[in-house]
Design a protein around this motif. Structure first.
Motif, PDB file in Angstrom:
ATOM      1  N   PRO A  39      32.776  32.705  41.226  1.00  0.00           N
ATOM      2  CA  PRO A  39      32.669  31.980  42.493  1.00  0.00           C
ATOM      3  C   PRO A  39      34.022  31.419  42.929  1.00  0.00           C
ATOM      4  CG  PRO A  39      31.974  30.564  40.716  1.00  0.00           C
ATOM      5  CD  PRO A  39      32.272  31.908  40.109  1.00  0.00           C
ATOM      6  N   VAL A 125      32.895  35.400  51.373  1.00  0.00           N
ATOM      7  CA  VAL A 125      32.202  34.327  50.656  1.00  0.00           C
ATOM      8  C   VAL A 125      31.468  33.428  51.641  1.00  0.00           C
ATOM      9  CG1 VAL A 125      33.748  34.265  48.668  1.00  0.00           C
ATOM     10  CG2 VAL A 125      34.254  32.852  50.649  1.00  0.00           C
ATOM     11  N   GLU A 128      27.386  27.716  49.315  1.00  0.00           N
ATOM     12  CA  GLU A 128      26.028  27.360  48.923  1.00  0.00           C
ATOM     13  C   GLU A 128      25.797  25.900  49.281  1.00  0.00           C
ATOM     14  OE1 GLU A 128      25.791  28.077  44.696  1.00  0.00           O
ATOM     15  OE2 GLU A 128      24.570  29.848  45.044  1.00  0.00           O
ATOM     16  N   ARG A 133      29.662  25.289  46.170  1.00  0.00           N
ATOM     17  CA  ARG A 133      30.635  26.313  45.797  1.00  0.00           C
ATOM     18  C   ARG A 133      30.494  27.508  46.728  1.00  0.00           C
ATOM     19  NH1 ARG A 133      28.649  29.563  40.516  1.00  0.00           N
ATOM     20  NH2 ARG A 133      26.662  30.171  41.380  1.00  0.00           N
ATOM     21  N   TYR A 134      31.490  28.344  46.718  1.00  0.00           N
ATOM     22  CA  TYR A 134      31.496  29.527  47.572  1.00  0.00           C
ATOM     23  C   TYR A 134      31.141  30.737  46.719  1.00  0.00           C
ATOM     24  CZ  TYR A 134      33.841  26.600  50.966  1.00  0.00           C
ATOM     25  OH  TYR A 134      34.141  25.602  51.843  1.00  0.00           O
ATOM     26  N   ILE A 135      30.168  31.508  47.179  1.00  0.00           N
ATOM     27  CA  ILE A 135      29.742  32.696  46.432  1.00  0.00           C
ATOM     28  C   ILE A 135      29.966  33.938  47.297  1.00  0.00           C
ATOM     29  CG2 ILE A 135      28.044  31.485  45.010  1.00  0.00           C
ATOM     30  CD1 ILE A 135      25.905  32.660  46.961  1.00  0.00           C
TER      31      ILE A 135
END
Length: 141
Positions: A39, A125, A128, A133-135
């Motif tokens: 992530p 990305v 969330e 966090r960035y996924i």
């Protein structure tokens, strides 16, 4: 004619090897720092150690691992403790893997398959909401 020959010599002896080395370094770096399991962290979540563990160890086959002193399969330790010499990297990697089994990332996928996987799944990305966090977004699923 001599000028044309000299041009081809420059391309063959300088430009071509430069391109090969740079393409290889980009592939190597990209595959160690990008994967669907890695992530992106927001500033508030980032720390040196969390960032260091967000790289991936990958084997590159017997020949390349030998030529590169196994930096591919011992890359995470390079981020955690950059002062560890290559001849102790395997031992240090085993210690990291044993001490931090949930944080340590290893991906044995063959390189061409890994390149295809990362290129087709790590496009953009999104953040969330619950974790911040960035996924990676995979439009195919």
């Amino acid at each position: 004619m001599a000028c044309l020959l000299a041009s081809w010599q420059v391309i063959a002896l300088y430009v071509a090897p430069l391109l090969v080395v740079n393409i290889w370094l980009v592939i190597y770096t990209w595959l160690h720092h990008t994967d669907t399991d890695v992530p992106h962290l927001a500033d508030s979540d980032f720390s040196f150690m969390r960032g260091a563990f967000l790289s991936v160890d990958r084997p590159y086959g017997l020949i390349l691992d030998f030529l590169h002193h196994k930096i591919g399969s011992t890359h995470v330790i390079h981020h955690i403790a950059p002062g560890v010499p290559h001849y102790h990297a395997k031992e240090a990697t085993l210690a990291i893997k044993k001490s931090f089994p949930k944080a340590y990332l290893y991906n044995p996928t063959p390189i061409l398959n890994a390149l295809w996987h990362v290129a087709s799944n790590c496009i953009a990305v999104k953040r969330e909401e619950e974790s911040g966090r960035y996924i990676w977004v995979n439009e195919k699923h």
